[in-house]
Scaffold this motif. Structure first.
Motif, mmCIF file in Angstrom:
data_model
loop_
_atom_site.group_PDB
_atom_site.id
_atom_site.type_symbol
_atom_site.label_atom_id
_atom_site.label_comp_id
_atom_site.label_asym_id
_atom_site.label_seq_id
_atom_site.Cartn_x
_atom_site.Cartn_y
_atom_site.Cartn_z
ATOM 1 N N LEU A 246 -2.584 9.627 7.415
ATOM 2 C CA LEU A 246 -2.887 8.871 6.165
ATOM 3 C C LEU A 246 -2.515 7.401 5.905
ATOM 4 C CD1 LEU A 246 -4.945 9.490 3.632
ATOM 5 C CD2 LEU A 246 -3.010 10.379 2.403
ATOM 6 N N ASP A 247 -1.185 7.159 6.065
ATOM 7 C CA ASP A 247 -0.750 6.142 6.067
ATOM 8 C C ASP A 247 -1.270 4.910 6.894
ATOM 9 O OD1 ASP A 247 1.250 6.451 4.161
ATOM 10 O OD2 ASP A 247 2.742 6.670 5.778
ATOM 11 N N ALA A 248 -1.740 5.433 8.247
ATOM 12 C CA ALA A 248 -2.599 4.545 8.929
ATOM 13 C C ALA A 248 -3.805 4.143 8.561
ATOM 14 C CB ALA A 248 -2.519 5.163 10.401
ATOM 15 N N LEU A 249 -4.683 5.238 7.793
ATOM 16 C CA LEU A 249 -5.820 5.074 7.325
ATOM 17 C C LEU A 249 -5.651 4.159 6.238
ATOM 18 C CD1 LEU A 249 -7.298 8.719 7.298
ATOM 19 C CD2 LEU A 249 -8.188 6.846 8.817
ATOM 20 N N ALA A 250 -4.743 4.274 5.345
ATOM 21 C CA ALA A 250 -4.405 3.190 4.445
ATOM 22 C C ALA A 250 -4.175 1.957 4.801
ATOM 23 C CB ALA A 250 -3.105 3.689 3.341
ATOM 24 N N PHE B 285 0.715 -1.123 -0.098
ATOM 25 C CA PHE B 285 0.048 -0.190 -0.026
ATOM 26 C C PHE B 285 0.775 1.249 0.053
ATOM 27 C CE2 PHE B 285 0.991 -0.680 4.396
ATOM 28 C CZ PHE B 285 0.961 0.606 4.945
ATOM 29 N N ASP B 286 0.301 2.435 -0.548
ATOM 30 C CA ASP B 286 0.955 3.549 -0.547
ATOM 31 C C ASP B 286 -0.249 4.638 -0.302
ATOM 32 O OD1 ASP B 286 3.128 5.498 -0.450
ATOM 33 O OD2 ASP B 286 3.357 5.439 -2.590
ATOM 34 N N ALA B 287 0.272 5.971 0.216
ATOM 35 C CA ALA B 287 -0.672 7.008 0.361
ATOM 36 C C ALA B 287 0.102 8.256 0.158
ATOM 37 C CB ALA B 287 -1.152 7.037 1.745
ATOM 38 N N SER B 288 -0.838 9.325 -0.424
ATOM 39 C CA SER B 288 -0.283 10.714 -0.860
ATOM 40 C C SER B 288 -0.963 11.650 -0.344
ATOM 41 C CB SER B 288 0.035 10.680 -2.184
ATOM 42 O OG SER B 288 0.265 12.101 -2.510
ATOM 43 N N TRP B 289 -0.294 12.552 0.525
ATOM 44 C CA TRP B 289 -1.156 13.681 1.270
ATOM 45 C C TRP B 289 -0.729 14.981 0.762
ATOM 46 C CZ3 TRP B 289 0.863 16.717 5.558
ATOM 47 C CH2 TRP B 289 -0.112 17.300 6.187
ATOM 48 N N ASP C 154 6.304 1.577 1.949
ATOM 49 C CA ASP C 154 7.396 2.336 2.149
ATOM 50 C C ASP C 154 7.477 3.301 3.204
ATOM 51 O OD1 ASP C 154 5.349 4.127 1.446
ATOM 52 O OD2 ASP C 154 6.372 5.007 -0.347
ATOM 53 N N SER C 155 6.442 3.057 3.982
ATOM 54 C CA SER C 155 6.352 4.101 5.403
ATOM 55 C C SER C 155 7.516 3.595 6.220
ATOM 56 C CB SER C 155 5.125 4.188 6.018
ATOM 57 O OG SER C 155 5.104 4.886 7.084
ATOM 58 N N LYS C 156 8.566 4.296 6.525
ATOM 59 C CA LYS C 156 9.423 3.920 7.531
ATOM 60 C C LYS C 156 8.793 3.826 8.923
ATOM 61 C CE LYS C 156 13.220 5.651 4.797
ATOM 62 N NZ LYS C 156 14.497 6.745 4.695
ATOM 63 N N ILE C 157 7.966 4.774 9.501
ATOM 64 C CA ILE C 157 7.606 4.764 10.724
ATOM 65 C C ILE C 157 6.610 3.513 10.866
ATOM 66 C CG2 ILE C 157 5.927 5.980 12.237
ATOM 67 C CD1 ILE C 157 7.110 8.197 11.191
ATOM 68 N N LEU C 158 5.711 3.191 9.791
ATOM 69 C CA LEU C 158 4.853 1.958 9.945
ATOM 70 C C LEU C 158 5.506 0.704 10.026
ATOM 71 C CD1 LEU C 158 1.791 3.106 7.954
ATOM 72 C CD2 LEU C 158 1.941 2.842 10.632
#
Length: 112
Positions: free
Chosen positions: A66-70, A25-29, A91-95
């Protein structure tokens, strides 16, 4: 009196180390509008099968949120499709560093 029977609870186990079905998954804000879009792909590496989906949200406070929502949207989609196990890739380093995420999700309580 009509008696309502609650639907059966769907469960999905997800982890970054299991083999089998993957969810990428990926997200853009957009910071100026607080609007974001997200997308995810379910992929079975053993046979090349894949399925995509996407969603968007307004009034999102941050890119991390938004990454968490994704993640939630993808997991709810997986529960709705009756997937039993799922390897999460992002690709979210934090997640990716979060090790305290629950390893099981119940579809009816967390998904719309």
């Amino acid at each position: 009196m009509h008696k309502t029977i609650p639907p059966a609870r769907a469960h999905i186990h997800y982890d970054s180390t299991i083999s089998g079905m993957e969810c990428i998954f990926d997200a853009s804000w957009q910071v100026s509008t607080h609007y974001g879009g997200m997308g995810w792909v379910f992929r079975d590496p053993s046979d090349g099968w894949s399925l995509t989906n996407s969603a968007n949200r307004s009034h999102v406070a941050s890119a991390l949120f938004l990454d968490a929502l994704a993640v939630k949207a993808a997991l709810c989609d997986a529960v709705a499709r009756n997937f039993k196990t799922l390897k999460i890739r992002s690709d979210s380093k934090i997640l990716n560093k979060m090790h305290q995420l629950p390893k099981q999700m119940s579809g009816n309580s967390e998904c719309p």
